[in-house]
Design a protein around this motif. Sequence first.
Motif, PDB file in Angstrom:
ATOM      1  N   ALA A 114      66.248  73.737   3.188  1.00 25.41           N
ATOM      2  CA  ALA A 114      65.222  73.292   2.245  1.00 25.41           C
ATOM      3  C   ALA A 114      64.140  72.461   2.927  1.00 25.41           C
ATOM      4  O   ALA A 114      63.022  72.351   2.410  1.00 25.41           O
ATOM      5  CB  ALA A 114      65.853  72.485   1.116  1.00 25.41           C
ATOM      6  N   PHE A 115      64.440  71.904   4.087  1.00 20.85           N
ATOM      7  CA  PHE A 115      63.437  71.125   4.813  1.00 20.85           C
ATOM      8  C   PHE A 115      62.348  72.016   5.424  1.00 20.85           C
ATOM      9  O   PHE A 115      61.379  71.512   5.980  1.00 20.85           O
ATOM     10  CB  PHE A 115      64.101  70.269   5.890  1.00 20.85           C
ATOM     11  N   ASN A 116      62.533  73.322   5.330  1.00 18.66           N
ATOM     12  CA  ASN A 116      61.493  74.243   5.779  1.00 18.66           C
ATOM     13  C   ASN A 116      60.536  74.614   4.652  1.00 18.66           C
ATOM     14  O   ASN A 116      59.591  75.384   4.873  1.00 18.66           O
ATOM     15  CB  ASN A 116      62.137  75.519   6.345  1.00 18.66           C
ATOM     16  N   TRP A 117      60.765  74.091   3.455  1.00 12.99           N
ATOM     17  CA  TRP A 117      59.862  74.369   2.342  1.00 12.99           C
ATOM     18  C   TRP A 117      58.501  73.759   2.664  1.00 12.99           C
ATOM     19  O   TRP A 117      58.406  72.655   3.214  1.00 12.99           O
ATOM     20  CB  TRP A 117      60.419  73.775   1.051  1.00 12.99           C
ATOM     21  N   GLY A 232      64.987  73.603  12.298  1.00 15.89           N
ATOM     22  CA  GLY A 232      64.496  74.660  13.160  1.00 15.89           C
ATOM     23  C   GLY A 232      65.594  75.480  13.802  1.00 15.89           C
ATOM     24  O   GLY A 232      65.324  76.504  14.446  1.00 15.89           O
ATOM     25  N   ASP A 233      66.849  75.047  13.615  1.00 10.27           N
ATOM     26  CA  ASP A 233      67.977  75.741  14.242  1.00 10.27           C
ATOM     27  C   ASP A 233      68.973  76.246  13.211  1.00 10.27           C
ATOM     28  O   ASP A 233      70.077  76.641  13.548  1.00 10.27           O
ATOM     29  CB  ASP A 233      68.681  74.790  15.221  1.00 10.27           C
ATOM     30  N   ILE A 234      68.576  76.244  11.931  1.00  5.78           N
ATOM     31  CA  ILE A 234      69.525  76.564  10.869  1.00  5.78           C
ATOM     32  C   ILE A 234      70.068  77.987  10.976  1.00  5.78           C
ATOM     33  O   ILE A 234      71.184  78.280  10.555  1.00  5.78           O
ATOM     34  CB  ILE A 234      68.868  76.335   9.483  1.00  5.78           C
ATOM     35  N   VAL A 235      69.300  78.896  11.583  1.00  4.48           N
ATOM     36  CA  VAL A 235      69.751  80.280  11.704  1.00  4.48           C
ATOM     37  C   VAL A 235      71.008  80.394  12.557  1.00  4.48           C
ATOM     38  O   VAL A 235      71.781  81.353  12.438  1.00  4.48           O
ATOM     39  CB  VAL A 235      68.620  81.167  12.288  1.00  4.48           C
ATOM     40  N   ASN A 236      71.255  79.413  13.416  1.00  5.16           N
ATOM     41  CA  ASN A 236      72.437  79.433  14.286  1.00  5.16           C
ATOM     42  C   ASN A 236      73.627  78.688  13.683  1.00  5.16           C
ATOM     43  O   ASN A 236      74.638  78.501  14.361  1.00  5.16           O
ATOM     44  CB  ASN A 236      72.092  78.807  15.634  1.00  5.16           C
ATOM     45  N   ARG A 237      73.512  78.300  12.399  1.00  3.87           N
ATOM     46  CA  ARG A 237      74.570  77.496  11.791  1.00  3.87           C
ATOM     47  C   ARG A 237      75.006  78.077  10.446  1.00  3.87           C
ATOM     48  O   ARG A 237      75.246  77.354   9.492  1.00  3.87           O
ATOM     49  CB  ARG A 237      74.084  76.054  11.607  1.00  3.87           C
ATOM     50  N   LYS A 238      75.086  79.374  10.363  1.00 13.43           N
ATOM     51  CA  LYS A 238      75.382  80.027   9.092  1.00 13.43           C
ATOM     52  C   LYS A 238      76.796  79.712   8.605  1.00 13.43           C
ATOM     53  O   LYS A 238      77.746  79.668   9.375  1.00 13.43           O
ATOM     54  CB  LYS A 238      75.191  81.541   9.218  1.00 13.43           C
ATOM     55  N   SER A 239      76.904  79.524   7.295  1.00  9.55           N
ATOM     56  CA  SER A 239      78.198  79.244   6.675  1.00  9.55           C
ATOM     57  C   SER A 239      78.962  80.538   6.426  1.00  9.55           C
ATOM     58  O   SER A 239      78.404  81.641   6.534  1.00  9.55           O
ATOM     59  CB  SER A 239      77.978  78.525   5.341  1.00  9.55           C
ATOM     60  N   HIS A 240      80.237  80.420   6.075  1.00  6.61           N
ATOM     61  CA  HIS A 240      81.019  81.600   5.694  1.00  6.61           C
ATOM     62  C   HIS A 240      80.326  82.341   4.553  1.00  6.61           C
ATOM     63  O   HIS A 240      80.253  83.571   4.547  1.00  6.61           O
ATOM     64  CB  HIS A 240      82.423  81.175   5.245  1.00  6.61           C
ATOM     65  N   HIS A 241      79.851  81.563   3.591  1.00  4.20           N
ATOM     66  CA  HIS A 241      79.201  82.167   2.430  1.00  4.20           C
ATOM     67  C   HIS A 241      77.969  82.963   2.834  1.00  4.20           C
ATOM     68  O   HIS A 241      77.756  84.083   2.348  1.00  4.20           O
ATOM     69  CB  HIS A 241      78.805  81.072   1.440  1.00  4.20           C
ATOM     70  N   GLU A 242      77.158  82.417   3.715  1.00  3.95           N
ATOM     71  CA  GLU A 242      75.949  83.113   4.158  1.00  3.95           C
ATOM     72  C   GLU A 242      76.299  84.377   4.922  1.00  3.95           C
ATOM     73  O   GLU A 242      75.632  85.404   4.776  1.00  3.95           O
ATOM     74  CB  GLU A 242      75.101  82.182   5.016  1.00  3.95           C
TER      75      GLU A 242
END
Length: 349
Positions: A114-117, A232-242
């Motif tokens: 959400a900080f990328n909004w 900026g690195d959220i794509v490398n921290r995906k949850s099980h749900h994602e």
Amino acid sequence: MNQEKIPATVITGFLGAGKTTMIRNLLQNAGGKKIALIINEFGDLGVDGDVLKGCGAENCTEDDIIELTNGCICCTVADDFIPTMTKLLERDARPDHIVIETSGLALPQPLVAAFNWPDIRTHVTVDGVITVVDSAAVAAGRFADDHDAVEARRVEDDSLDHESPIEELFEDQLTCADLIVLNKTDLIDVDGLGRVRAEVASRTERKPTIIEAKNGDVPAAVLLGLGIGTEGDIVNRKSHHELEHEDGTPHDHDEFDSFVVELGPIAEPAAFVDALKGVIAEHDVLRLKGFVDVPGKPMRLQLQAVGSRIDTYFDRAWAPGEVRATRLVVIGLHEMDETIVRKAIEALV
């Protein structure tokens, strides 16, 4: 107006890991930094907010503490978090740092994303995500798998799925972390601590820094100023749900339930706590927290339970005009029978 991005620290962790205690220590030792605090309480009683509002930190007044109680923050980002951040940024006196305490059930990944909004990314950056771990619980095997037993059962049943939602949540919070705090290390020995470190490290492919703490006592200089820019690195921290539902299907936390038990004064708090341990063990209550009214005492007795381990201390005086009462939030799995548990606790008074 200061156009520099305001750093925001996200503090997550499983139920009862000690997030609120750590934040309380942080606020009291922030070195003069003006801190705004956003709390995502799980349940109908804002216990964490009450605890932090009573900490007496001059750099974080009651007006700087915002509680989000409409649901788990990772499910209400658009409805609750974004508007809250927007209002916070519109203040004339902007904070030096924002600290966000998620509920013990929240996935940190949607919040960080959400900080990328557009309305937020130009004003705020995620200084870092801190995951607090209850070392004593992990040492007791609460989140550990019996790999040999699981493998043996898989031989018999190829369709076996042994990962529970709690284990996935634990792993998701570790996966998103920039700093992992192994809290409550005073409750385990050196060998136990080594096992906890190994267990926590095995739960995430990323290798965030791991530190140890007792009673949530971590210097502010360690918690603040990481400078990661986690959004900026959220794509490398995906949850099980994602990973399992990347088609955008909304998720919920129906595997957890919470309710509030209101009681009268407790004349013998020690006896009440001992009896409460039996109720927690019998009904598999995950977490219990709240305040107790002890007759003749001018202060509230705060009560925090993780499993059968219960901590109590007097946190602040009852305010003039404040209604004295005992109020407890009970959190458990969806299968927990609220009526039975409620009656069991009420029968202790």
